[in-house]
Scaffold this motif. Structure first.
Motif, PDB file in Angstrom:
ATOM      1  N   ARG A  44       0.861  -1.175   0.000  1.00  0.00           N
ATOM      2  CA  ARG A  44       0.000   0.000   0.000  1.00  0.00           C
ATOM      3  C   ARG A  44       0.897   1.224   0.000  1.00  0.00           C
ATOM      4  O   ARG A  44       1.872   1.303   0.745  1.00  0.00           O
ATOM      5  N   THR A  45       0.556   2.199  -0.835  1.00  0.00           N
ATOM      6  CA  THR A  45       1.330   3.428  -0.940  1.00  0.00           C
ATOM      7  C   THR A  45       0.549   4.561  -0.294  1.00  0.00           C
ATOM      8  O   THR A  45      -0.642   4.733  -0.551  1.00  0.00           O
ATOM      9  N   PHE A  46       1.252   5.322   0.540  1.00  0.00           N
ATOM     10  CA  PHE A  46       0.648   6.455   1.225  1.00  0.00           C
ATOM     11  C   PHE A  46       1.380   7.717   0.811  1.00  0.00           C
ATOM     12  O   PHE A  46       2.576   7.705   0.565  1.00  0.00           O
ATOM     13  N   ARG A  47       0.637   8.800   0.744  1.00  0.00           N
ATOM     14  CA  ARG A  47       1.188  10.096   0.353  1.00  0.00           C
ATOM     15  C   ARG A  47       0.723  11.122   1.371  1.00  0.00           C
ATOM     16  O   ARG A  47      -0.428  11.100   1.814  1.00  0.00           O
ATOM     17  N   LYS A  48       1.639  12.029   1.741  1.00  0.00           N
ATOM     18  CA  LYS A  48       1.258  13.084   2.677  1.00  0.00           C
ATOM     19  C   LYS A  48       1.822  14.412   2.213  1.00  0.00           C
ATOM     20  O   LYS A  48       2.893  14.476   1.608  1.00  0.00           O
ATOM     21  N   THR A  49       1.067  15.462   2.479  1.00  0.00           N
ATOM     22  CA  THR A  49       1.486  16.824   2.218  1.00  0.00           C
ATOM     23  C   THR A  49       1.280  17.599   3.504  1.00  0.00           C
ATOM     24  O   THR A  49       0.143  17.754   3.962  1.00  0.00           O
TER      25      THR A  49
END
Length: 86
Positions: A12-17
């Motif tokens: 699973r790939t997670f992205r945060k800003t």
């Protein structure tokens, strides 16, 4: 004769800003992929039974949620910090 067994990979790939941890105000975007394999050696800590698909996905989401709470530093502030410490 050797037998090679390939186990299914679940990722699973997670992205945060988020805003920079320092007060510069820049936004920092990070992406990270969490992965486990479905194999007989990937066992649950309490039951000692192999994990099923739902358990692995749940653990990956928990790990990703914890990672998203970690503050990040923008490259500009990181370089500035390294130059003052080094």
């Amino acid at each position: 004769m050797r037998t090679r067994i390939t186990y299914d990979k679940i990722e699973r790939t997670f992205r945060k800003t988020v805003k920079c941890f320092y007060s510069c105000g820049r936004y920092v975007t990070r992406q990270k992929t969490f992965m486990q394999t479905m194999n007989p050696f990937n066992v649950h800590e309490l039951t000692k039974l192999p994990k099923d698909f739902q358990q692995i996905v749940r653990e990956l989401h928990e790990e990703g949620d914890r990672w998203q709470l970690v503050p990040e530093t923008c490259p500009h502030c990181k370089r500035k910090e390294e130059s003052t410490n080094g």
